[in-house]
Scaffold this motif. Structure first.
Motif, PDB file in Angstrom:
ATOM      1  N   GLY A 150       5.393   5.219  -0.276  1.00  7.64           N
ATOM      2  CA  GLY A 150       5.670   4.045  -1.085  1.00  7.64           C
ATOM      3  C   GLY A 150       5.621   4.412  -2.555  1.00  7.64           C
ATOM      4  N   MET A 151       5.941   3.437  -3.411  1.00  8.92           N
ATOM      5  CA  MET A 151       6.119   3.722  -4.829  1.00  8.92           C
ATOM      6  C   MET A 151       4.931   3.304  -5.699  1.00  8.92           C
ATOM      7  N   SER A 152       3.864   2.787  -5.090  1.00 10.91           N
ATOM      8  CA  SER A 152       2.674   2.471  -5.903  1.00 10.91           C
ATOM      9  C   SER A 152       1.402   2.850  -5.138  1.00 10.91           C
ATOM     10  N   TYR A 153       1.006   2.033  -4.174  1.00 10.26           N
ATOM     11  CA  TYR A 153      -0.221   2.317  -3.431  1.00 10.26           C
ATOM     12  C   TYR A 153      -0.153   3.671  -2.722  1.00 10.26           C
ATOM     13  N   SER A 154       1.030   4.042  -2.222  1.00  9.22           N
ATOM     14  CA  SER A 154       1.179   5.278  -1.440  1.00  9.22           C
ATOM     15  C   SER A 154       1.893   6.382  -2.210  1.00  9.22           C
ATOM     16  N   ILE A 155       1.980   6.253  -3.535  1.00  6.23           N
ATOM     17  CA  ILE A 155       2.783   7.218  -4.299  1.00  6.23           C
ATOM     18  C   ILE A 155       2.186   8.629  -4.237  1.00  6.23           C
ATOM     19  N   SER A 156       0.860   8.738  -4.118  1.00  3.46           N
ATOM     20  CA  SER A 156       0.240  10.060  -4.012  1.00  3.46           C
ATOM     21  C   SER A 156       0.564  10.714  -2.671  1.00  3.46           C
ATOM     22  N   ASN A 157       0.787   9.894  -1.647  1.00  5.44           N
ATOM     23  CA  ASN A 157       1.189  10.452  -0.347  1.00  5.44           C
ATOM     24  C   ASN A 157       2.572  11.070  -0.427  1.00  5.44           C
ATOM     25  N   VAL A 158       3.462  10.465  -1.228  1.00 10.93           N
ATOM     26  CA  VAL A 158       4.798  11.052  -1.419  1.00 10.93           C
ATOM     27  C   VAL A 158       4.650  12.430  -2.063  1.00 10.93           C
ATOM     28  N   LEU A 159       3.795  12.518  -3.070  1.00 11.03           N
ATOM     29  CA  LEU A 159       3.534  13.800  -3.729  1.00 11.03           C
ATOM     30  C   LEU A 159       3.001  14.820  -2.726  1.00 11.03           C
ATOM     31  N   ALA A 160       2.049  14.401  -1.894  1.00 11.89           N
ATOM     32  CA  ALA A 160       1.445  15.330  -0.938  1.00 11.89           C
ATOM     33  C   ALA A 160       2.453  15.798   0.111  1.00 11.89           C
ATOM     34  N   GLU A 161       3.273  14.876   0.609  1.00 12.21           N
ATOM     35  CA  GLU A 161       4.204  15.223   1.692  1.00 12.21           C
ATOM     36  C   GLU A 161       5.434  15.975   1.183  1.00 12.21           C
ATOM     37  N   ALA A 162       5.953  15.572   0.032  1.00 12.95           N
ATOM     38  CA  ALA A 162       7.163  16.210  -0.493  1.00 12.95           C
ATOM     39  C   ALA A 162       6.832  17.516  -1.208  1.00 12.95           C
ATOM     40  N   SER A 178      17.096  -1.679  -0.425  1.00 12.06           N
ATOM     41  CA  SER A 178      16.292  -2.832  -0.806  1.00 12.06           C
ATOM     42  C   SER A 178      14.926  -2.343  -1.261  1.00 12.06           C
ATOM     43  N   GLY A 179      14.178  -3.212  -1.921  1.00 12.33           N
ATOM     44  CA  GLY A 179      12.889  -2.836  -2.475  1.00 12.33           C
ATOM     45  C   GLY A 179      12.990  -2.752  -3.996  1.00 12.33           C
ATOM     46  N   GLY A 180      11.860  -2.899  -4.670  1.00 10.20           N
ATOM     47  CA  GLY A 180      11.847  -3.021  -6.123  1.00 10.20           C
ATOM     48  C   GLY A 180      12.560  -1.907  -6.861  1.00 10.20           C
ATOM     49  N   ILE A 181      12.318  -0.644  -6.472  1.00 11.48           N
ATOM     50  CA  ILE A 181      12.887   0.491  -7.208  1.00 11.48           C
ATOM     51  C   ILE A 181      14.407   0.493  -7.134  1.00 11.48           C
ATOM     52  N   LEU A 182      14.978  -0.036  -6.018  1.00  9.20           N
ATOM     53  CA  LEU A 182      16.436  -0.076  -5.854  1.00  9.20           C
ATOM     54  C   LEU A 182      17.029  -1.401  -6.326  1.00  9.20           C
ATOM     55  N   SER A 183      16.401  -2.514  -5.945  1.00  8.20           N
ATOM     56  CA  SER A 183      16.954  -3.827  -6.304  1.00  8.20           C
ATOM     57  C   SER A 183      16.837  -4.113  -7.796  1.00  8.20           C
ATOM     58  N   VAL A 208      17.448   0.580   4.095  1.00  8.74           N
ATOM     59  CA  VAL A 208      16.105   1.023   3.708  1.00  8.74           C
ATOM     60  C   VAL A 208      15.449  -0.047   2.854  1.00  8.74           C
ATOM     61  N   ASP A 209      14.173  -0.274   3.089  1.00  9.92           N
ATOM     62  CA  ASP A 209      13.366  -1.165   2.254  1.00  9.92           C
ATOM     63  C   ASP A 209      12.189  -0.338   1.761  1.00  9.92           C
ATOM     64  N   ILE A 210      12.233   0.063   0.498  1.00 10.01           N
ATOM     65  CA  ILE A 210      11.181   0.910  -0.066  1.00 10.01           C
ATOM     66  C   ILE A 210      10.237   0.033  -0.878  1.00 10.01           C
ATOM     67  N   GLY A 211       8.994  -0.016  -0.451  1.00 15.52           N
ATOM     68  CA  GLY A 211       7.999  -0.873  -1.085  1.00 15.52           C
ATOM     69  C   GLY A 211       6.915  -0.077  -1.775  1.00 15.52           C
ATOM     70  N   GLY A 212       5.838  -0.757  -2.124  1.00 11.25           N
ATOM     71  CA  GLY A 212       4.733  -0.096  -2.803  1.00 11.25           C
ATOM     72  C   GLY A 212       3.895   0.756  -1.876  1.00 11.25           C
ATOM     73  N   ALA A 213       3.772   0.329  -0.611  1.00 18.45           N
ATOM     74  CA  ALA A 213       2.909   1.035   0.339  1.00 18.45           C
ATOM     75  C   ALA A 213       3.676   1.693   1.469  1.00 18.45           C
ATOM     76  N   THR A 214       4.812   1.123   1.866  1.00 14.39           N
ATOM     77  CA  THR A 214       5.553   1.643   3.022  1.00 14.39           C
ATOM     78  C   THR A 214       7.046   1.697   2.717  1.00 14.39           C
ATOM     79  N   ILE A 232      10.649  10.461  -7.834  1.00  8.07           N
ATOM     80  CA  ILE A 232       9.731  10.259  -6.697  1.00  8.07           C
ATOM     81  C   ILE A 232      10.412   9.441  -5.605  1.00  8.07           C
ATOM     82  N   SER A 233      11.179   8.420  -6.015  1.00  6.29           N
ATOM     83  CA  SER A 233      11.834   7.562  -5.021  1.00  6.29           C
ATOM     84  C   SER A 233      12.830   8.359  -4.185  1.00  6.29           C
ATOM     85  N   ARG A 234      13.509   9.337  -4.795  1.00  5.67           N
ATOM     86  CA  ARG A 234      14.458  10.164  -4.032  1.00  5.67           C
ATOM     87  C   ARG A 234      13.744  10.881  -2.891  1.00  5.67           C
ATOM     88  N   GLU A 235      12.541  11.392  -3.171  1.00  2.00           N
ATOM     89  CA  GLU A 235      11.800  12.114  -2.135  1.00  2.00           C
ATOM     90  C   GLU A 235      11.241  11.159  -1.072  1.00  2.00           C
TER      91      GLU A 235
END
Length: 615
Positions: free
Chosen positions: A325-337, A435-440, A299-305, A382-385
């Motif tokens: 994602g964890m920045s630009y798309s973080i509100s989408n995680v909230l909406a979907e989860a 991979s990705g900032g939150i994990l690396s 997994v590669d978790i980024g800011g948008a995807t 948030i990253s778990r979701e």
């Protein structure tokens, strides 16, 4: 373009000094790889802002700036003005000048955005989607004859989306051509314009029924830059994705990247074809899985995807969750989860509106990092979701072929097996790569490990690892020209093994014995103790060391060999060690708020997740 050293038609010696860059949407990252003795190692790293936008509008400026940082750190002269010195001059007695080859990947400018079409949405449409995703694209829409949209809606959708490229599929070889030609006519009527470049035709790859090729050429030949390749679904029972993926890479390099600022110069500088960043990550994942004969999920978790990669039984799949994602798309995680699913991972009581505000602030200020422990715990929740939802999305697309008739026995009927089932079998999973900032860049490696364990709920015995500094894209493109160099660096410098998670499958009352455990450590110690429901235990087991774990599960619990059957496995250590997870599968958190916070606090403290969770 520089000849690739080591190619069959090149007498060049093996590579000893390599410089590689990854041109991201915000940062260009450069690494230096050198052959030290018999093995390759990553020695220096530099980075600089990506320069595709004004005022520079030339991607090579960022590349040269990142390489200049490597020059300064290493003492090696790599640049001569705006030129990379190749080949390495060691042969002329000047060992600190030049490199053997320069290679690069890119996702600058928003990556490769594609639209795909098929006749039947869950057959040729899905096959086309898998081909595009595997080539490193973001699929912005899937059009099909049976997708429920009216003709004018399809035409308007094609016109408004402005993809970089379209992949057309549909029909088996020798089948009907009517619906395939119909889709081509919709594309022709839309006259789509590409995102970049006003003076060139939109690239379109046709990979459908070969009998329709003359009509496709007639309808689309003048309106698009048409490329014809082999059918991705020549018969119902088989997919043939490789030719289409190769064409996508070729067209990406020849057409799409030529339009982006400065890319023509970058292509001329590179000694191998430039790859889309996600495609390069997929290549190194697939290379490692096949070399080690592993089933893996990456997994590669980024800011948008969030990109998810898997290799099961040698079959590679990739999906991109463009809204997670964890920045630009973080509100989408909230909406979907949903807020409840995020809050369940927060180990303290927080007002719902306060949590919403913190999430919105992260979206408004995407480059900020947590300043307090509370903020860090919320981001990890948030990253778990995001990870969990991206894996669900991946499972839905990484499937056996749909629409295929299968011979069945009476047992198959009872098991309800059918074509279209997911290929992701968590009990057969050997390795998870994060991979990705939150994990690396998590402050402590146990945080990365538990985020992945909580999100993916691995079953039985599973190893976990993270990419140390996000160099998988560089190694992916390197593996296409020197697999040994790429795998050497991947194993020694890129991959950080966290350890092994042991998780029996089953549920029960907290405090009941889930399994009797016996752990034989390499120093001769043996630990025998019960694993109870609700327990999470961590044992130190160093990187490179192995231990023998025997589980004797309760009658209804499966440790990997069936309910009640004992299992003995050799497990590998890592920077975290051995994690015994007795929380049950599937994992269920207490519904009561106070009980949930108490359970999380107990688990997090048991493994040393944060300095303290007693708040």
């Amino acid at each position: 373009m520089t000849a690739v050293p080591g190619a069959p038609d090149s007498p060049a010696p093996p590579l000893t000094v390599i410089v590689a860059t990854d041109c991201g949407s915000t940062t260009t990252k450069a690494i230096l790889i050198e052959k030290i003795g018999d093995e390759y190692r990553q020695t220096y790293r530099g980075e600089a802002p990506t320069t595709v936008e004004a005022p520079f509008e030339d991607v090579t400026r960022g590349v040269l700036n990142a390489i200049a940082e490597i020059e300064e750190l290493s003492g090696r002269k790599i640049l001569d003005g705006d030129r990379i010195i190749t080949p390495n001059r060691a042969a002329q007695g000047d060992p600190k000048t030049g490199v053997d080859i320069y290679i690069s990947t890119s996702s600058a400018g928003g990556g490769l955005q594609m639209m795909v079409t098929g006749v039947v949405q869950n057959m040729t449409g899905e096959s086309a989607q898998r081909a595009a995703l595997g080539a490193g694209a973001i699929v912005i829409d899937v059009l099909a004859s049976n997708d429920g949209r009216l003709p004018h809606e399809k035409i308007e959708r094609i016109r408004s989306m402005r993809p970089d490229m379209i992949l057309m599929s549909g029909g088996t070889d020798g089948g009907a051509v009517t619906h395939v030609v119909e889709m081509a006519e919709y594309v022709a009527a839309a006259e789509p314009r590409p995102r970049f470049g006003a003076t060139y035709k939109l690239p379109l790859i046709y990979a459908g029924n070969k009998d329709a090729r003359p009509q496709i050429a007639s309808v689309l030949g003048d309106k698009t830059a048409l490329v014809i390749t082999e059918n991705i679904r020549p018969v119902l029972e088989r997919e043939n994705l490789a030719p289409a993926r190769d064409k996508i890479h070729d067209v990406f390099l020849e057409h799409v990247m030529q339009q982006a600022p400065g890319y023509k110069k970058l292509i001329d500088m590179a000694g191998a074809p430039i790859m889309p960043t996600p495609a390069a990550v997929g290549v190194i994942m697939e290379t490692i899985a096949k070399r080690e004969r592993l089933n893996l999920i990456g997994v590669d978790i980024g800011g948008a995807t969030t990109d998810v990669f898997s290799v099961f039984g040698g079959v590679f799949n990739r999906t991109v969750s463009a809204n997670l994602g964890m920045s630009y798309s973080i509100s989408n995680v909230l909406a979907e989860a949903g807020l409840a699913n995020i809050m369940r991972w927060v180990p303290f009581t927080i007002d719902e509106q306060a949590l919403r505000n913190r999430i919105k602030n992260k979206m408004v200020r995407p480059t900020t990092i947590p300043q307090t422990l509370d903020e860090l715990q919320i981001e990890h929740a948030i990253s778990r979701e995001a990870l969990r939802l991206a894996l669900i999305h991946h499972k839905s697309l990484a499937t056996a072929l749909k629409g295929v008739q299968q011979e069945r026995t009476i047992s198959d009927v009872f098991e309800q097996q059918q074509s279209g089932r997911t290929l992701i079998d968590m009990l057969k999973l050997d390795l998870i790569v994060g991979s990705g900032g939150i994990l690396s860049h998590a402050p402590r490696r146990i945080q990365s490990m538990l985020m992945m364990v909580d999100a993916y709920e691995p079953l039985g015995f599973t190893m976990l690892s993270v990419d140390s500094i996000f160099m998988m894209p560089h190694l992916g493109v390197l593996s296409t020209i020197d697999e040994k160099a790429a795998t050497d660096v991947f194993v020694r410098d890129c991959m950080i093994y966290l350890g092994t998670c042991v998780a029996p499958i089953g549920q029960g009352q907290e405090g009941e014995v889930c399994a009797e455990c016996e752990i034989a450590f390499p120093d001769g110690r043996t630990v025998r103790e019960p694993l109870k429901y609700g327990d999470l235990k961590r044992y130190p087991l160093e990187l490179g060391k192995k231990a023998s774990v025997t589980l004797k599960p309760a009658k209804t619990v499966n440790a990997g060999a069936g309910p009640g059957a004992a299992v003995t496995r050799e497990v590998h250590g890592g920077v975290v060690g051995l994690l015994l997870d007795g929380r049950g599968r599937p994992l269920q958190l207490p519904k009561d708020d106070a009980a949930r916070v108490a359970a999380l606090t107990k688990w997090f403290n048991a493994v040393g997740l944060y300095p303290t969770c007693d708040q």
